[in-house]
Design a protein around this motif. Structure first.
Motif, mmCIF file in Angstrom:
data_model
loop_
_atom_site.group_PDB
_atom_site.id
_atom_site.type_symbol
_atom_site.label_atom_id
_atom_site.label_comp_id
_atom_site.label_asym_id
_atom_site.label_seq_id
_atom_site.Cartn_x
_atom_site.Cartn_y
_atom_site.Cartn_z
ATOM 1 N N HIS A 171 42.791 -7.808 26.078
ATOM 2 C CA HIS A 171 41.707 -7.945 25.104
ATOM 3 C C HIS A 171 42.235 -7.958 23.669
ATOM 4 O O HIS A 171 41.651 -8.606 22.806
ATOM 5 C CB HIS A 171 40.668 -6.841 25.284
ATOM 6 C CG HIS A 171 39.899 -6.943 26.577
ATOM 7 N ND1 HIS A 171 39.392 -8.120 27.056
ATOM 8 C CD2 HIS A 171 39.560 -5.994 27.487
ATOM 9 C CE1 HIS A 171 38.770 -7.913 28.202
ATOM 10 N NE2 HIS A 171 38.864 -6.626 28.494
ATOM 11 N N LYS A 207 45.061 -24.521 18.788
ATOM 12 C CA LYS A 207 44.018 -23.949 19.639
ATOM 13 C C LYS A 207 43.349 -25.050 20.467
ATOM 14 O O LYS A 207 42.979 -24.827 21.624
ATOM 15 C CB LYS A 207 42.983 -23.235 18.770
ATOM 16 C CG LYS A 207 42.638 -21.860 19.287
ATOM 17 C CD LYS A 207 41.938 -21.041 18.250
ATOM 18 C CE LYS A 207 40.459 -21.070 18.447
ATOM 19 N NZ LYS A 207 39.741 -20.126 17.592
ATOM 20 N N THR A 218 44.942 -9.275 22.626
ATOM 21 C CA THR A 218 45.670 -10.511 22.340
ATOM 22 C C THR A 218 44.684 -11.674 22.285
ATOM 23 O O THR A 218 44.084 -12.034 23.289
ATOM 24 C CB THR A 218 46.731 -10.787 23.424
ATOM 25 O OG1 THR A 218 47.610 -9.672 23.502
ATOM 26 C CG2 THR A 218 47.507 -12.051 23.120
ATOM 27 N N GLY A 219 44.549 -12.238 21.126
ATOM 28 C CA GLY A 219 43.612 -13.346 20.953
ATOM 29 C C GLY A 219 44.252 -14.699 21.223
ATOM 30 O O GLY A 219 45.480 -14.839 21.209
ATOM 31 N N VAL A 220 43.410 -15.687 21.453
ATOM 32 C CA VAL A 220 43.916 -17.037 21.707
ATOM 33 C C VAL A 220 44.605 -17.616 20.476
ATOM 34 O O VAL A 220 45.529 -18.420 20.614
ATOM 35 C CB VAL A 220 42.810 -17.998 22.227
ATOM 36 C CG1 VAL A 220 42.345 -17.595 23.613
ATOM 37 C CG2 VAL A 220 41.647 -18.083 21.269
ATOM 38 N N LEU A 231 43.195 -18.628 31.099
ATOM 39 C CA LEU A 231 44.573 -18.412 30.663
ATOM 40 C C LEU A 231 45.109 -17.086 31.221
ATOM 41 O O LEU A 231 46.253 -17.017 31.657
ATOM 42 C CB LEU A 231 44.664 -18.429 29.134
ATOM 43 C CG LEU A 231 46.047 -18.162 28.531
ATOM 44 C CD1 LEU A 231 47.112 -19.125 29.069
ATOM 45 C CD2 LEU A 231 45.981 -18.242 27.005
ATOM 46 N N VAL A 232 44.286 -16.047 31.227
ATOM 47 C CA VAL A 232 44.687 -14.757 31.807
ATOM 48 C C VAL A 232 45.038 -14.951 33.283
ATOM 49 O O VAL A 232 46.075 -14.463 33.754
ATOM 50 C CB VAL A 232 43.579 -13.691 31.640
ATOM 51 C CG1 VAL A 232 43.886 -12.436 32.469
ATOM 52 C CG2 VAL A 232 43.393 -13.319 30.168
ATOM 53 N N SER A 279 38.887 -21.401 29.175
ATOM 54 C CA SER A 279 38.530 -20.133 28.542
ATOM 55 C C SER A 279 39.751 -19.221 28.508
ATOM 56 O O SER A 279 40.766 -19.494 29.167
ATOM 57 C CB SER A 279 37.420 -19.445 29.348
ATOM 58 O OG SER A 279 37.916 -19.088 30.636
ATOM 59 N N LYS A 280 39.630 -18.145 27.780
ATOM 60 C CA LYS A 280 40.713 -17.166 27.752
ATOM 61 C C LYS A 280 40.913 -16.583 29.149
ATOM 62 O O LYS A 280 42.039 -16.334 29.565
ATOM 63 C CB LYS A 280 40.417 -16.061 26.743
ATOM 64 C CG LYS A 280 41.546 -15.044 26.646
ATOM 65 C CD LYS A 280 41.262 -13.968 25.626
ATOM 66 C CE LYS A 280 42.333 -12.902 25.660
ATOM 67 N NZ LYS A 280 42.019 -11.789 24.760
ATOM 68 N N GLU A 281 39.833 -16.375 29.882
ATOM 69 C CA GLU A 281 39.943 -15.842 31.243
ATOM 70 C C GLU A 281 40.776 -16.765 32.124
ATOM 71 O O GLU A 281 41.589 -16.297 32.931
ATOM 72 C CB GLU A 281 38.561 -15.620 31.865
ATOM 73 C CG GLU A 281 38.656 -14.979 33.247
ATOM 74 C CD GLU A 281 37.313 -14.605 33.828
ATOM 75 O OE1 GLU A 281 37.004 -15.118 34.921
ATOM 76 O OE2 GLU A 281 36.590 -13.815 33.203
ATOM 77 N N TYR A 324 42.869 -25.048 24.527
ATOM 78 C CA TYR A 324 41.610 -25.270 25.248
ATOM 79 C C TYR A 324 41.595 -26.585 26.033
ATOM 80 O O TYR A 324 40.756 -26.763 26.912
ATOM 81 C CB TYR A 324 40.413 -25.158 24.302
ATOM 82 C CG TYR A 324 40.098 -23.712 23.988
ATOM 83 C CD1 TYR A 324 39.682 -22.833 24.992
ATOM 84 C CD2 TYR A 324 40.235 -23.215 22.701
ATOM 85 C CE1 TYR A 324 39.411 -21.507 24.714
ATOM 86 C CE2 TYR A 324 39.964 -21.883 22.407
ATOM 87 C CZ TYR A 324 39.554 -21.033 23.431
ATOM 88 O OH TYR A 324 39.283 -19.721 23.157
ATOM 89 N N ALA A 375 51.688 -16.219 26.737
ATOM 90 C CA ALA A 375 50.580 -15.314 27.069
ATOM 91 C C ALA A 375 51.085 -14.126 27.890
ATOM 92 O O ALA A 375 50.683 -12.988 27.630
ATOM 93 C CB ALA A 375 49.492 -16.070 27.829
#
Length: 192
Positions: free
Chosen positions: A28, A43, A30-32, A56-57, A52-54, A47, A18
């Protein structure tokens, strides 16, 4: 005697992948799916580690903070023997960073640009990183004998941030050198 190779956990694989993808393509964009695929995990596994992606960010930013800041400070410390020399070495190390093929600017500045909510956890992590960097510079300012270490640190940190953005946006290879020149004058004035 051979060296042991440690296999990264799935979580660490995801975070490190990531970091690379967010730096290169943005948060934004870069998708999961891309992160999972490049990490070699499903995926579902992603998860299982991050709600959430947030999340991971946030994990990616925290990981990058530790790696980048420690590496940067170590290089500054190795580049000069005095606090004053280290204040100037900040810009020498920055110049090396700017010239790397994988220089995409500051990950934290980029994150703030993409996550505009003032009270978001992402902005908070970015602010903490910037505060820690400025704290290191302030520590060097105090050790260098600055009359007002906080003021000098704010000035030098601003030059540092400006050099980063100039190197990224304008692709000016002399951004760090220009900032260093201005810093030299500020340090002289603050310590004389």
């Amino acid at each position: 005697m051979g060296t042991k190779q440690f296999k990264l956990s799935k979580r660490d694989q995801l975070v490190q992948t990531a970091v690379k993808l967010f730096a290169e393509h943005g948060f934004h964009a870069t998708g999961v799916d891309a992160i999972a695929e490049k990490s070699g995990v499903t995926k579902r596994t992603l998860y299982a580690h991050f709600r959430s992606k947030e999340d991971l960010v946030l994990a990616a930013l925290r990981h990058y903070d530790g790696v980048f800041r420690n590496d940067f400070i170590q290089k500054v410390e190795e580049s000069a023997n005095t606090p004053r020399g280290r204040l100037l070495a900040v810009f020498d190390v920055a110049e090396e960073w700017f010239q790397q093929n994988n220089f995409y600017g500051c990950m934290f500045i980029n994150a703030v640009g993409e996550y505009s909510e003032r009270d978001s956890a992402i902005r908070q992590v970015c602010s903490e990183f910037k505060s820690l960097v400025k704290g290191y510079i302030r520590e060097l300012c105090a050790k260098a004998g600055a009359k007002d270490p906080l003021r000098l640190a704010e000035e030098l940190a601003l030059l540092f941030e400006g050099a980063i953005v100039t190197a990224q946006v304008s692709q000016n290879p002399k951004a760090a050198e220009i900032a260093k020149r201005a810093s030299r004058a500020l340090i002289q004035k603050a310590t004389s």
